[in-house]
Design a protein around this motif. Structure first.
Motif, PDB file in Angstrom:
ATOM      1  N   ALA A  18      55.868  21.756 -35.047  1.00  0.00           N
ATOM      2  CA  ALA A  18      56.555  21.845 -36.329  1.00  0.00           C
ATOM      3  C   ALA A  18      57.974  22.362 -36.148  1.00  0.00           C
ATOM      4  O   ALA A  18      58.334  22.922 -35.099  1.00  0.00           O
ATOM      5  N   SER A  76      60.759  18.743 -36.841  1.00  0.00           N
ATOM      6  CA  SER A  76      59.545  18.607 -36.051  1.00  0.00           C
ATOM      7  C   SER A  76      59.779  17.682 -34.865  1.00  0.00           C
ATOM      8  O   SER A  76      60.571  16.738 -34.931  1.00  0.00           O
ATOM      9  N   ASP A 122      58.035  16.154 -42.016  1.00  0.00           N
ATOM     10  CA  ASP A 122      58.326  17.566 -42.206  1.00  0.00           C
ATOM     11  C   ASP A 122      57.188  18.229 -42.980  1.00  0.00           C
ATOM     12  O   ASP A 122      56.136  17.612 -43.221  1.00  0.00           O
ATOM     13  N   GLU A 123      57.381  19.476 -43.382  1.00  0.00           N
ATOM     14  CA  GLU A 123      56.316  20.215 -44.039  1.00  0.00           C
ATOM     15  C   GLU A 123      55.887  19.570 -45.353  1.00  0.00           C
ATOM     16  O   GLU A 123      54.752  19.740 -45.791  1.00  0.00           O
TER      17      GLU A 123
END
Length: 646
Positions: free
Chosen positions: A404, A426, A495-496
């Motif tokens: 991450a 990431s 991404d998150e």
């Protein structure tokens, strides 16, 4: 319960008889009696019975034997591919002189009680250079005239950086004393609160840098000015193609802040920000890195002078895509030997070797006995007593390295004035090695293709052989029917929030070149091969969702956005979860279904689909069904979800 027996050939006795009778009709049409009493049919059934027994025994060959059969036809397991990531090196103080970050600089994730550190190394050198401001200027959207503010800037006089009422396209230009590719700059502004109207946490501004042919986007690390509205710092990352150029007679490394068209929920400027002072400092730089450890000058052993020698590297697997050179000692020093896929075209004096990237085994050319009793040497043999070593290679790879953002924090190679390292996004591209089940599927395809490309399936299979790091491949006939377009999609990491950046879907130039060169040697004469990414159709979903009782709106909004980005995803979206199907249209009903199945959703009050340009961000009209070109994929662009209480 016992393990299922592998079915290497699923033809039955009756299938063999029927196939033989079809051949009889094609090759011997005068044979018309196909009854069971016919002696010829009796012979067919006899041979079919014998073949059926052979297939029965073949289907009980253990996996180990099947692997050997695959090796005989040249099938090897794909090695793991290494994840790639950009690593930013932050300085402890602004640069006052050039600092060089060498290639193969090692960084890693932190060790935890559960996981070992994951190592990365940079793939090219980086130079962090000091910068200062030479010029400042502005330009209106509807005017080509550049208005310089150098005198006001030097004299400390405030000036407006945009037009009186800023509109999309207004530009504030900054000319540096030199280019600073891949560097991180800190722009320290002294500003008046004049640019009112905007959201200071989300101003309609885009930072860009000149690359010689156009303006490349810059990543914004942080902005404490609220959109150039108050004193503060803007930290931006310049692209790796930043160049010096001339703007209206002024030479410099130019960058600019451009007013962009605001979204529906994003307020616009009602007045231009006013700049009092500006200072620019270089505070870091970004270099690409790969999940691999670099091994240098590894000695494999000493040659005994016989053909077919094999040596094994100490570290395996070997990262694909790199050129591995074996050196053999001689009277005149070290001599380079070149890697080949096979020894079919190797002469007795060809300095060739074969590398199995998965196991790390290095093999030299064998001697083969011919039918007349003679022997043929394929590839040269290292002389007796010669030392064999590998100059340099990278080892690593695997899905575990798709770490991450922010996971890489350890600098293993000490560098003066570098305070810390971090990956801003990431890591992506790491894939585990191929398993035996997939190799079993490739075996029959390899026998059929025979290392040549005729059908589109052949092109797809060979493209995967050339670049195992590519996640999806689709070959289609060219529009003018003169060749084949090979569309490749790289492995990417979200991404998150599950979002992708459009540039992540652009394959690496090295992968495209390897595929193109590999297919060029195996295409049919006259066929033209074009290797490129597919066309991506941007899609924006605007939805209004009513939450169930006792469900918070913000978490539900995040869940809705994540679900949309996951479903409308080119590599793991779609109805089957293995990537959006090529050319499949998007229906608004699917949006309703995706959002309705979330636990906190009570009702979908409204949902709309918009076609969007993933580069410019232009959005079309609302549609119920978004049609894609036959060989294109979707790309989620800035979905908007509003969640209201019940």
């Amino acid at each position: 319960m016992s393990l299922p027996t592998p079915r290497l050939d699923d033809r039955s006795f009756q299938d063999l008889v029927d196939e033989a009778k079809r051949y009889v009709q094609q090759r011997c049409p005068e044979w018309t009696d196909h009854n069971v009493s016919d002696p010829g049919v009796t012979l067919i059934e006899t041979f079919a019975s014998m073949t059926d027994v052979l297939l029965y025994r073949l289907n009980r060959v253990p996996d180990r034997h099947y692997v050997k059969f695959l090796e005989l036809i040249g099938v090897q397991l794909f090695p793991p591919t290494a994840a790639n990531v950009d690593v930013t090196f932050w300085l402890s103080a602004p640069a006052t002189e050039p600092l060089r970050i060498p290639e193969h600089t090692e960084v890693a994730t932190a060790r935890t009680p559960e996981d070992e550190p994951i190592d990365f190394s940079t793939t090219r050198p980086l130079t962090i250079v000091p910068t200062t401001v030479d010029h400042v200027a502005s330009q209106r959207a509807d005017d080509d005239l550049v208005r310089h503010h150098d005198e006001a800037f030097v004299g400390g006089q405030p000036f407006f950086c945009f037009s009186e009422t800023p509109v999309a396209g207004d530009r504030f230009l900054i000319g540096l004393d030199d280019s600073a590719p891949s560097n991180a700059l800190l722009l320290r502004f002294a500003c008046d609160i004049e640019g009112i109207g905007v959201d200071p946490t989300n101003p309609p501004l885009a930072w860009e840098a000149w690359n010689g042919d156009g303006w490349s986007p810059c990543d914004v690390e942080s902005d404490t000015t609220g959109g150039l509205n108050r004193a503060g710092d803007v930290v931006i990352h310049l692209p790796d193609d930043h160049e010096v150029s001339v703007v209206d007679g002024a030479n410099g490394g130019w960058l600019r802040a451009r007013v962009v068209e605001a979204f529906e929920t994003q307020p616009e400027y009602s007045a231009s920000p006013r700049i009092l002072a500006l200072e620019v400092m270089t505070v870091g730089g970004t270099a690409p890195a790969v999940h691999a450890k670099t091994v240098v000058n590894e000695t494999l052993g000493v040659s005994d002078g016989v053909p077919g020698q094999r040596f094994r590297l100490e570290h395996a697997p070997v990262v694909p895509g790199q050129e591995v050179v074996v050196e053999v000692s001689g009277d005149d020093g070290w001599v380079d030997w070149r890697s080949v896929s096979d020894f079919a075209d190797s002469e007795p004096d060809s300095r060739h070797f074969q590398l199995d990237a998965t196991s790390g085994e290095v093999a030299f050319g064998p001697m083969v006995r011919l039918a007349d009793g003679g022997v043929q040497q394929y590839g040269a043999v290292p002389p007796t007593g010669a030392t064999i070593r590998v100059e340099r290679y990278r080892t690593g790879g695997g899905r575990k390295a798709n770490v991450a953002a922010g996971a890489i924090t350890i600098l293993r190679t000490p560098i003066p004035t570098v305070n810390r390292v971090v990956n801003r996004r990431s890591a992506a591209g790491g894939l585990d090695g191929e398993d035996l089940e997939n190799a079993k599927v490739r075996g029959p395809i390899t026998l059929r293709t025979r290392n040549r490309a005729v059908t589109v399936e052949d092109y797809e299979q060979l493209a995967r052989l050339a670049a195992p790091e590519i996640l999806r491949v689709r070959a289609v006939p060219a529009a003018d029917s003169s060749g084949v377009r090979v569309l490749v999609v790289p492995a990417v990491a979200d991404d998150e929030q599950g979002r992708l950046r459009f540039e992540q879907l652009i394959p690496d130039d090295g992968s495209l070149e390897r595929i193109a060169d590999y297919l060029d040697e195996r295409r049919t004469i006259g066929a033209r091969v074009v290797v490129e990414p597919p066309r991506y159709q941007g899609v924006t979903v605007v939805a209004r969702v009513r939450a169930r009782r006792r469900f918070a709106t913000e978490p539900l909004r995040d869940d809705c956005l994540r679900a949309l980005y996951d479903y409308l995803h080119p590599t793991h979206g779609g109805p089957d979860g293995d990537g959006w199907p090529f050319g499949r249209p998007v229906h608004v009903g699917e949006v309703y279904a995706v959002l309705q199945r979330l636990p906190g959703t009570d009702i979908i009050e409204d949902a709309r689909l918009f076609a969007a340009d993933p580069v410019t961000g232009e959005r079309g009209e609302s549609v119920q069904r978004l049609v894609l070109d036959p060989h294109s994929l979707v790309f989620s662009y800035e979905h908007q979800v509003q969640v209201v209480d019940r």
